[in-house]
Design a protein around this motif. Structure first.
Motif, PDB file in Angstrom:
ATOM      1  N   GLY A 241      -5.642  -0.691   2.883  1.00 52.81           N
ATOM      2  CA  GLY A 241      -6.570  -0.599   1.731  1.00 52.81           C
ATOM      3  C   GLY A 241      -5.862  -1.199   0.436  1.00 52.81           C
ATOM      4  N   GLY A 242      -4.644  -0.614   0.191  1.00 49.18           N
ATOM      5  CA  GLY A 242      -3.991  -1.011  -0.906  1.00 49.18           C
ATOM      6  C   GLY A 242      -3.606  -2.472  -1.101  1.00 49.18           C
ATOM      7  N   GLY A 243      -3.099  -3.082   0.120  1.00 48.70           N
ATOM      8  CA  GLY A 243      -2.764  -4.405   0.339  1.00 48.70           C
ATOM      9  C   GLY A 243      -3.964  -5.420   0.078  1.00 48.70           C
ATOM     10  N   LEU A 244      -4.962  -5.013   0.594  1.00 50.51           N
ATOM     11  CA  LEU A 244      -6.228  -5.692   0.508  1.00 50.51           C
ATOM     12  C   LEU A 244      -6.747  -5.754  -1.053  1.00 50.51           C
ATOM     13  CD1 LEU A 244      -8.938  -4.926   3.145  1.00 50.51           C
ATOM     14  CD2 LEU A 244      -8.188  -7.322   2.441  1.00 50.51           C
TER      15      LEU A 244
ATOM     16  N   HIS B 280     -11.010  -3.089  -7.119  1.00 51.98           N
ATOM     17  CA  HIS B 280     -10.227  -3.201  -5.924  1.00 51.98           C
ATOM     18  C   HIS B 280      -8.973  -2.700  -5.794  1.00 51.98           C
ATOM     19  CE1 HIS B 280     -12.897  -6.277  -4.141  1.00 51.98           C
ATOM     20  NE2 HIS B 280     -12.605  -7.181  -5.195  1.00 51.98           N
ATOM     21  N   LEU B 281      -8.220  -2.738  -7.044  1.00 53.80           N
ATOM     22  CA  LEU B 281      -6.996  -1.880  -7.053  1.00 53.80           C
ATOM     23  C   LEU B 281      -7.078  -0.495  -6.984  1.00 53.80           C
ATOM     24  CD1 LEU B 281      -5.617  -3.796 -10.246  1.00 53.80           C
ATOM     25  CD2 LEU B 281      -4.720  -4.047  -7.842  1.00 53.80           C
ATOM     26  N   ILE B 282      -8.252   0.190  -7.470  1.00 49.74           N
ATOM     27  CA  ILE B 282      -8.149   1.645  -7.320  1.00 49.74           C
ATOM     28  C   ILE B 282      -8.783   2.008  -5.916  1.00 49.74           C
ATOM     29  CG2 ILE B 282      -9.224   3.664  -8.433  1.00 49.74           C
ATOM     30  CD1 ILE B 282      -8.898   2.176 -11.194  1.00 49.74           C
ATOM     31  N   THR B 283     -10.012   1.653  -5.686  1.00 55.91           N
ATOM     32  CA  THR B 283     -10.586   1.969  -4.270  1.00 55.91           C
ATOM     33  C   THR B 283      -9.722   1.665  -2.824  1.00 55.91           C
ATOM     34  OG1 THR B 283     -11.593  -0.091  -4.078  1.00 55.91           O
ATOM     35  CG2 THR B 283     -12.873   1.778  -5.097  1.00 55.91           C
ATOM     36  N   GLY B 284      -8.676   0.559  -3.282  1.00 57.50           N
ATOM     37  CA  GLY B 284      -7.750   0.347  -2.038  1.00 57.50           C
ATOM     38  C   GLY B 284      -6.765   1.412  -1.752  1.00 57.50           C
ATOM     39  N   CYS B 285      -6.212   1.959  -3.024  1.00 62.63           N
ATOM     40  CA  CYS B 285      -5.475   3.005  -2.942  1.00 62.63           C
ATOM     41  C   CYS B 285      -6.093   4.193  -2.475  1.00 62.63           C
ATOM     42  CB  CYS B 285      -4.778   3.331  -4.215  1.00 62.63           C
ATOM     43  SG  CYS B 285      -3.548   2.050  -4.443  1.00 62.63           S
ATOM     44  N   ILE B 286      -7.354   4.597  -2.763  1.00 64.56           N
ATOM     45  CA  ILE B 286      -8.054   5.701  -2.337  1.00 64.56           C
ATOM     46  C   ILE B 286      -8.472   5.782  -0.836  1.00 64.56           C
ATOM     47  CG2 ILE B 286     -10.214   7.058  -2.681  1.00 64.56           C
ATOM     48  CD1 ILE B 286     -10.060   6.125  -5.759  1.00 64.56           C
ATOM     49  N   ALA B 287      -8.927   4.351  -0.574  1.00 61.96           N
ATOM     50  CA  ALA B 287      -9.237   4.287   1.084  1.00 61.96           C
ATOM     51  C   ALA B 287      -8.002   4.440   1.908  1.00 61.96           C
ATOM     52  CB  ALA B 287      -9.679   2.914   1.159  1.00 61.96           C
ATOM     53  N   ASP B 288      -6.663   4.501   1.420  1.00 57.96           N
ATOM     54  CA  ASP B 288      -5.428   4.789   2.314  1.00 57.96           C
ATOM     55  C   ASP B 288      -5.560   6.258   2.391  1.00 57.96           C
ATOM     56  OD1 ASP B 288      -4.976   2.012   2.854  1.00 57.96           O
ATOM     57  OD2 ASP B 288      -3.939   1.703   1.346  1.00 57.96           O
ATOM     58  N   TRP B 289      -5.849   6.908   1.348  1.00 57.11           N
ATOM     59  CA  TRP B 289      -5.507   8.276   1.157  1.00 57.11           C
ATOM     60  C   TRP B 289      -6.542   9.184   1.716  1.00 57.11           C
ATOM     61  CZ3 TRP B 289      -0.955  10.024   0.209  1.00 57.11           C
ATOM     62  CH2 TRP B 289      -0.621  11.306  -0.008  1.00 57.11           C
TER      63      TRP B 289
ATOM     64  N   LYS C 188       0.011  10.079   5.479  1.00 55.55           N
ATOM     65  CA  LYS C 188      -0.567   9.030   4.946  1.00 55.55           C
ATOM     66  C   LYS C 188       0.439   8.563   3.941  1.00 55.55           C
ATOM     67  CE  LYS C 188      -4.674  11.759   5.038  1.00 55.55           C
ATOM     68  NZ  LYS C 188      -6.152  12.368   4.084  1.00 55.55           N
ATOM     69  N   VAL C 189       0.328   7.302   3.440  1.00 59.45           N
ATOM     70  CA  VAL C 189       1.164   6.563   3.031  1.00 59.45           C
ATOM     71  C   VAL C 189       0.673   5.787   1.442  1.00 59.45           C
ATOM     72  CG1 VAL C 189       2.870   4.845   3.075  1.00 59.45           C
ATOM     73  CG2 VAL C 189       2.591   6.261   5.017  1.00 59.45           C
ATOM     74  N   CYS C 190       1.162   5.783   0.394  1.00 56.49           N
ATOM     75  CA  CYS C 190       0.479   5.019  -0.450  1.00 56.49           C
ATOM     76  C   CYS C 190       1.254   3.508  -0.721  1.00 56.49           C
ATOM     77  CB  CYS C 190       0.840   5.597  -1.958  1.00 56.49           C
ATOM     78  SG  CYS C 190       0.241   4.754  -3.314  1.00 56.49           S
ATOM     79  N   ILE C 191       0.629   2.555  -1.267  1.00 53.54           N
ATOM     80  CA  ILE C 191       0.896   0.987  -1.146  1.00 53.54           C
ATOM     81  C   ILE C 191       2.375   0.912  -2.174  1.00 53.54           C
ATOM     82  CG2 ILE C 191      -0.374   0.638  -3.228  1.00 53.54           C
ATOM     83  CD1 ILE C 191       0.485  -1.665  -0.533  1.00 53.54           C
TER      84      ILE C 191
END
Length: 618
Positions: free
Chosen positions: A501-504, A176-185, A347-350
């Motif tokens: 994605g990062g928030g989720l 969840h932590l890693i794929t969330g950040c990747i989904a935002d990028w 694009k923005v990171c969490i």
């Protein structure tokens, strides 16, 4: 005169004597057109909302995998169920006799040691009875063989079962932590598709494991990939919907996932072997390979990250699939897109959320709510199913399993009218109050009843205490499940699209940490159980206060960027009466105090008819 302009001096030269050409300074980038950033107000109505057939098809495609996800999430109950076991040894004439190893299974998990019907039961035993060459098992979960019986994970090896349970949950947390950040990028679609490919690889390899170490390691990677599928589908589902349909469409997916939970016992009974069951659970994900062709990227995410060229192609695809005429574009979305098509993606990171004033607090509050809801759920489940034998309402595996599933189903059914009437914040507050009451009454009132039941003339028995404990546990499981589910949905709504994605990922990882307390307590043989419950009960009281600080997102447009998310400000739970001065100012009134925070320029541009959250309503 004195005011006459001075003649220009000679142009500057470098050390070699060559004239230095002045490099023109590029003008500051103009702000993006607000029409394109108002997805719910302009782009989604132009595409027909959920009225378009293509949008409905995409929503349906996000529902179907929920059944497979339900199978995977609840597979541990069958693959790692602690069976009844006994030792069988042959005497000189080849006759078999039963030999018990008392108490080992009860200390290691949910199983217990019973002799098989018709076998003699010895009067006593000693510690050496765990030294057995051949164990025999009676598996309660519908399988002939599972992981425990395959590798004899009993007695001194029982701790490996809990490590195997850890592996899937820890994989989900990291996933969840890693794929969330990747989904935002890189986008939701690539994360979904690569997660499907790798869950097929790791999930099918799990069925070929040769020892428990290989099984646990591969289950970690299976959980990691499952997290990518869960998160990307959740985000896609939210981003497809108009404000009025987000909650019900999410709840439909929850009900389909629960259908997988209800169907798992039948699936296990049909498969009979744990390796066949694991393969049957994973193989349906093969159908999701077709999503590479039929499922597009999230248009909302493309617009929010200013990828306008890809957005234009996708809008044309939507209009073609829905057989729409571009003349219906009254607000001029497509012409505005063509003007901005050369703009660079943004694009923005969490991690950017750390610099905000309100957004990070909202996300942290919901993460703590999610952790508390799923963590205390295990406390209630243990009280009802029995961390002590006398508190167990039944010893039947299927009764326990379907009781838990039935309570979760009732909780989701109750969420629908409650959230529809009270909103996200009001519903979350109500369920958290119920959780706190059930927890405190179970911890305090039951101890009081226990003291009075010891008096000779009290007329109370231990059965009264057990009935109260069961009642409070059912209420607590009911409300805590709603708290956990609603916290995840609430966070998905208030987190801006550029970092959704990062928030989720953060809130789902918090939920995973809450679930992780169950195997941790089992590994420690329920030592510290009471303190564990007390800590989570205190957390519920803190959460009740913090929930009041959250905004209300019901019927509000989703925030697209971080300034939009900052404009979600809290409003009173109850609307103020006519003529009554509201205590909390709206965003349009807050602009007089814009010097106090960094987003003054944005708040000055907000129209006067915004809601108390600062977002336009539909």
């Amino acid at each position: 005169g004195a005011n006459a302009a001075a003649p220009p001096g000679p142009p500057p030269v470098n050390a070699a004597g060559a004239e230095i050409q002045a490099v023109p300074v590029p003008p500051p980038a103009a702000a993006c057109s607000p029409l394109l950033l108002d997805y719910d107000g302009s782009v989604l109505p132009f595409l027909g909302g959920l009225g378009g057939g293509y949008q409905r098809t995409l929503v349906l495609l996000t529902w179907v995998p929920a059944l497979f996800i339900g199978f995977s999430k609840f597979s541990d109950s069958f693959l790692l169920d602690q069976p009844d076991f006994w030792c069988r040894e042959a005497d000189g004439q080849g006759n078999w006799s039963g030999s018990l190893a008392p108490g080992h299974a009860n200390r290691s998990g949910n199983g217990s040691i019973f002799p098989p019907p018709g076998l003699p039961t010895p009067a006593g035993g000693n510690a050496s009875e765990c030294d057995c060459h051949e164990w025999h098992y009676r598996i309660r979960a519908g399988l002939v063989q599972n992981v425990v019986s395959k590798w004899d994970l009993v007695c001194d090896s029982a701790w490996k079962v809990h490590i195997a349970k850890f592996s899937l949950l820890v994989g989900l947390i990291f996933g969840h932590l890693i794929t969330g950040c990747i989904a935002d990028w890189v986008g939701r679609r690539p994360v979904l598709l690569f997660s499907v490919i790798f869950i097929l690889v790791f999930g099918l390899t799990v069925a070929l494991s040769v020892n428990v170490t290989m099984f646990s390691t591969l289950r970690f990677f299976e959980g990691f990939c499952l997290a990518g599928i869960v998160l990307s589908l959740y985000a896609l589902r939210i981003e497809l919907c108009p404000p009025g349909h987000r909650f019900m469409i999410t709840m439909v997916a929850s009900f389909i996932e629960m259908a997988g939970q209800f169907l798992m016992p039948g699936l296990a009974a049909l498969c009979r072997d744990w390796q066949v069951l694991q393969a049957v659970i994973i193989c349906p994900f093969l159908l999701m390979l077709l999503y590479w062709v039929i499922f597009p990227e999230s248009l909302r995410w493309l617009m929010a990250t200013q990828q306008f060229e890809a957005s234009k192609e996708l809008i044309l695809q939507f209009t073609h699939k829905n057989r729409m005429n571009t003349e219906s574009d009254i607000k001029g979305v497509v012409p505005e897109l063509e003007k901005e098509i050369t703009r660079r993606p943004k694009k923005v990171c969490i991690v950017k959320v750390v610099g905000t004033r309100n957004l990070w607090k909202n996300i942290v509050v919901l993460c703590v709510n999610s952790l508390t809801g799923y963590g205390i759920h295990h406390c209630f489940a243990k009280s009802m199913m029995g961390h002590e034998a006398k508190m167990a309402i039944t010893h039947n595996f299927y009764a326990d399993y379907y009781t838990m599933a039935g309570i979760a189903l009732a909780s989701c059914l109750a969420m629908c009218p409650v959230v529809g009437f009270l909103g996200r914040r009001g519903g979350l507050l109500l369920f958290m109050i119920l959780t706190a009451l059930a927890s405190l009454l179970q911890l305090g009132l039951l101890n009081l009843i226990g003291k009075y039941s010891q008096l000779p003339d009290s007329g109370m028995s231990d059965s009264v205490k057990d009935k109260f404990s069961t009642a409070f546990s059912i209420v607590g499981m009911f409300s805590s499940h709603a708290v956990g589910s609603l916290s995840v949905f609430f966070c998905a709504e208030i987190t801006p699209t550029v970092i959704r994605g990062g928030g989720l990922g953060l809130v789902l990882a918090s939920a995973g940490f809450g679930r992780l307390t169950a195997p941790i307590m089992e590994l420690h043989n329920q030592k510290g159980y009471f303190l564990h419950h007390v800590i989570f009960a205190c957390c519920t009281l803190i959460c009740i206060i913090c929930i009041l600080l959250l905004p209300e997102s019901k019927n509000q447009n989703l925030p697209e960027n971080i300034p939009d998310g900052e404009h979600y400000t809290r409003q009173p739970l109850l609307p103020h009466k006519k003529g009554e001065q509201p205590l909390l100012l709206t965003n349009s009134e807050l602009k007089d105090y814009s010097g106090l925070h960094d987003s003054a320029a944005v708040s000055d541009g907000i129209s006067e008819n915004t809601t108390a959250n600062g977002m336009k309503s539909m």
